[in-house]
Design a protein around this motif. Structure first.
Motif, PDB file in Angstrom:
ATOM      1  N   MET A 221       0.777  -1.252  -0.122  1.00 29.91           N
ATOM      2  CA  MET A 221       0.093   0.119   0.215  1.00 29.91           C
ATOM      3  C   MET A 221       0.883   1.364   0.007  1.00 29.91           C
ATOM      4  O   MET A 221       1.668   1.141   0.896  1.00 29.91           O
ATOM      5  N   GLN A 222       0.666   2.203  -0.873  1.00 29.57           N
ATOM      6  CA  GLN A 222       1.263   3.407  -1.119  1.00 29.57           C
ATOM      7  C   GLN A 222       0.593   4.420   0.006  1.00 29.57           C
ATOM      8  O   GLN A 222      -0.632   4.560  -0.195  1.00 29.57           O
ATOM      9  N   ALA A 223       1.399   5.361   0.446  1.00 31.83           N
ATOM     10  CA  ALA A 223       0.490   6.493   1.580  1.00 31.83           C
ATOM     11  C   ALA A 223       1.489   7.673   1.080  1.00 31.83           C
ATOM     12  O   ALA A 223       2.828   7.749   1.095  1.00 31.83           O
ATOM     13  N   LEU A 224       0.740   8.633   1.498  1.00 33.62           N
ATOM     14  CA  LEU A 224       1.330  10.163   1.546  1.00 33.62           C
ATOM     15  C   LEU A 224       1.957  10.486   2.830  1.00 33.62           C
ATOM     16  O   LEU A 224       0.961  10.332   3.679  1.00 33.62           O
ATOM     17  N   LYS A 225       3.090  10.443   2.968  1.00 28.33           N
ATOM     18  CA  LYS A 225       3.822  10.742   4.531  1.00 28.33           C
ATOM     19  C   LYS A 225       4.258  12.188   4.432  1.00 28.33           C
ATOM     20  O   LYS A 225       4.901  12.833   3.809  1.00 28.33           O
ATOM     21  N   ILE A 226       3.484  13.128   5.553  1.00 28.70           N
ATOM     22  CA  ILE A 226       3.670  14.198   5.667  1.00 28.70           C
ATOM     23  C   ILE A 226       4.356  14.762   6.747  1.00 28.70           C
ATOM     24  O   ILE A 226       3.714  14.247   8.025  1.00 28.70           O
ATOM     25  N   VAL A 227       5.301  15.467   7.272  1.00 33.56           N
ATOM     26  CA  VAL A 227       5.821  15.716   8.603  1.00 33.56           C
ATOM     27  C   VAL A 227       5.585  17.175   8.707  1.00 33.56           C
ATOM     28  O   VAL A 227       6.016  17.820   7.848  1.00 33.56           O
ATOM     29  N   LEU A 228       4.985  17.474   9.709  1.00 35.92           N
ATOM     30  CA  LEU A 228       4.613  19.065  10.194  1.00 35.92           C
ATOM     31  C   LEU A 228       5.351  19.226  11.470  1.00 35.92           C
ATOM     32  O   LEU A 228       5.151  18.710  12.360  1.00 35.92           O
ATOM     33  N   GLU A 229       5.937  20.558  11.629  1.00 40.24           N
ATOM     34  CA  GLU A 229       6.415  21.032  12.761  1.00 40.24           C
ATOM     35  C   GLU A 229       5.967  22.257  13.024  1.00 40.24           C
ATOM     36  O   GLU A 229       6.030  23.111  12.194  1.00 40.24           O
ATOM     37  N   GLY A 230       5.840  22.812  14.299  1.00 41.77           N
ATOM     38  CA  GLY A 230       5.442  24.067  14.662  1.00 41.77           C
ATOM     39  C   GLY A 230       5.720  24.418  15.928  1.00 41.77           C
ATOM     40  O   GLY A 230       6.850  23.709  16.581  1.00 41.77           O
ATOM     41  N   VAL A 231       5.503  25.507  16.433  1.00 44.39           N
ATOM     42  CA  VAL A 231       6.051  26.105  17.862  1.00 44.39           C
ATOM     43  C   VAL A 231       4.936  25.716  18.944  1.00 44.39           C
ATOM     44  O   VAL A 231       5.410  25.366  19.978  1.00 44.39           O
ATOM     45  N   THR A 232       3.699  25.978  18.552  1.00 44.38           N
ATOM     46  CA  THR A 232       2.482  25.845  19.659  1.00 44.38           C
ATOM     47  C   THR A 232       1.462  25.378  18.993  1.00 44.38           C
ATOM     48  O   THR A 232       1.179  25.420  17.721  1.00 44.38           O
ATOM     49  N   THR A 233       0.661  24.649  19.835  1.00 46.70           N
ATOM     50  CA  THR A 233      -0.638  24.079  19.343  1.00 46.70           C
ATOM     51  C   THR A 233      -1.583  23.922  20.288  1.00 46.70           C
ATOM     52  O   THR A 233      -1.173  23.883  21.661  1.00 46.70           O
ATOM     53  N   SER A 234      -2.899  23.648  20.185  1.00 47.48           N
ATOM     54  CA  SER A 234      -3.676  23.384  21.359  1.00 47.48           C
ATOM     55  C   SER A 234      -5.095  22.850  20.755  1.00 47.48           C
ATOM     56  O   SER A 234      -5.573  23.624  19.757  1.00 47.48           O
ATOM     57  N   PHE A 235      -5.599  21.554  21.096  1.00 47.53           N
ATOM     58  CA  PHE A 235      -6.569  21.178  20.729  1.00 47.53           C
ATOM     59  C   PHE A 235      -7.814  21.221  21.856  1.00 47.53           C
ATOM     60  O   PHE A 235      -7.927  20.462  22.646  1.00 47.53           O
ATOM     61  N   ARG A 236      -8.658  22.123  21.650  1.00 48.74           N
ATOM     62  CA  ARG A 236      -9.621  22.549  22.710  1.00 48.74           C
ATOM     63  C   ARG A 236     -10.799  21.419  22.777  1.00 48.74           C
ATOM     64  O   ARG A 236     -11.123  21.073  22.032  1.00 48.74           O
ATOM     65  N   TYR A 237     -10.919  21.130  24.243  1.00 52.51           N
ATOM     66  CA  TYR A 237     -12.151  20.249  24.598  1.00 52.51           C
ATOM     67  C   TYR A 237     -13.140  21.138  24.104  1.00 52.51           C
ATOM     68  O   TYR A 237     -13.527  22.356  24.533  1.00 52.51           O
ATOM     69  N   PRO A 238     -14.295  20.686  23.567  1.00 54.14           N
ATOM     70  CA  PRO A 238     -15.563  21.443  22.942  1.00 54.14           C
ATOM     71  C   PRO A 238     -16.279  21.752  23.934  1.00 54.14           C
ATOM     72  O   PRO A 238     -17.158  22.896  23.498  1.00 54.14           O
ATOM     73  N   HIS A 239     -16.565  21.292  25.066  1.00 54.24           N
ATOM     74  CA  HIS A 239     -17.673  21.945  26.001  1.00 54.24           C
ATOM     75  C   HIS A 239     -17.145  22.815  27.222  1.00 54.24           C
ATOM     76  O   HIS A 239     -17.932  22.778  28.066  1.00 54.24           O
TER      77      HIS A 239
END
Length: 245
Positions: A1-19
């Motif tokens: 199986m072929q797949a697209l591999k993407i490496v992403l790098e950043g400084v900050t992030t936050s994945f908010r709890y929705p409630h």
């Protein structure tokens, strides 16, 4: 199986709890599937059908912290302002602490190798999580995945069904997909959030099961075990990523 591999790098992030609305904004330790869907659509420049692709990922951060932010909570009002104009809104400033993930690194796998040019030339700015969390792609390539029964999983999402087999992980309710064509209607699903390392040899097996997993041969091996990948979907029935020998 072929797949697209993407490496992403950043400084900050936050994945908010929705409630959570006031006081504190905790973050999921890993990006929810809905975040991945929005990120991919941003690179493509259009909303694609959620059935159009599957994803797997490996996500790490260098540290965690807190940031002090504020929001304006508004309500309807009456009366007049000092200048004589009618007052229609009034509100208060509410400070809160936001949980921040520092120096995130996302290795994203998509079962759409034909989308490689879209990520080489993304339509919109590359962000992960909030709009201010700018990031960059540091590696984009097509890899050929292999199937093996000797893999390790870490820093990733596994399906809820594997909670009875895996020796580690925390079951978490996450946004699975947000329908932006229907007033941002969200759907949720339970996942096994795995931050520790486990191997296929440590997983429980039931009956005559002999599971075979997808693995990235270009990723580092650990004691003869390759990096395991579990491909998730956004809609439909329970995810399928194991083939039974």
């Amino acid at each position: 199986m072929q797949a697209l591999k993407i490496v992403l790098e950043g400084v900050t992030t936050s994945f908010r709890y929705p409630h959570f609305m006031l006081g504190v904004q905790p973050s999921f330790p890993l990006p929810p599937p809905a975040t991945i869907y929005g990120h991919v659509c941003s690179a493509l420049g259009e909303w694609v059908e959620p059935e159009a692709f599957r994803f797997a990922y490996h996500f790490t951060v260098a540290g965690e912290g807190q940031d002090l932010e504020h929001i304006h909570v508004l309500s309807a009002s009456s009366g007049k302002l000092p200048g004589g104009e009618r007052k229609v809104l009034e509100g208060n400033v509410n400070p809160f602490k936001r949980h921040i993930l520092l120096f995130p690194r996302l290795v994203l796998y998509l079962d759409r190798p034909d989308w490689i040019d879209a990520f080489r030339h993304p339509r919109y700015p590359v962000v992960l999580g909030r709009s201010q969390d700018l990031a960059a792609y540091t590696q984009i390539e097509v890899v050929t995945l292999q199937q093996t029964d000797r893999v390790y999983f870490e820093h990733t999402l596994l399906p809820f069904a594997m909670a009875t087999q895996a020796p580690a992980g925390v079951v978490t309710l996450m946004p699975r997909w947000i329908n932006y064509r229907d007033r941002r209607r969200p759907t949720f699903a339970r996942y096994l959030v795995l931050r520790e390392r486990i191997t296929s040899a440590q997983m429980l097996r039931f009956g005559e099961q002999h599971p075979v997993y997808w693995s990235d041969p270009t990723a580092p091996q650990v004691n003869g075990f390759g990096l395991g990948l579990w491909f998730h979907t956004f809609v439909g029935a329970a995810d399928e990523a194991i083939t039974m020998a």
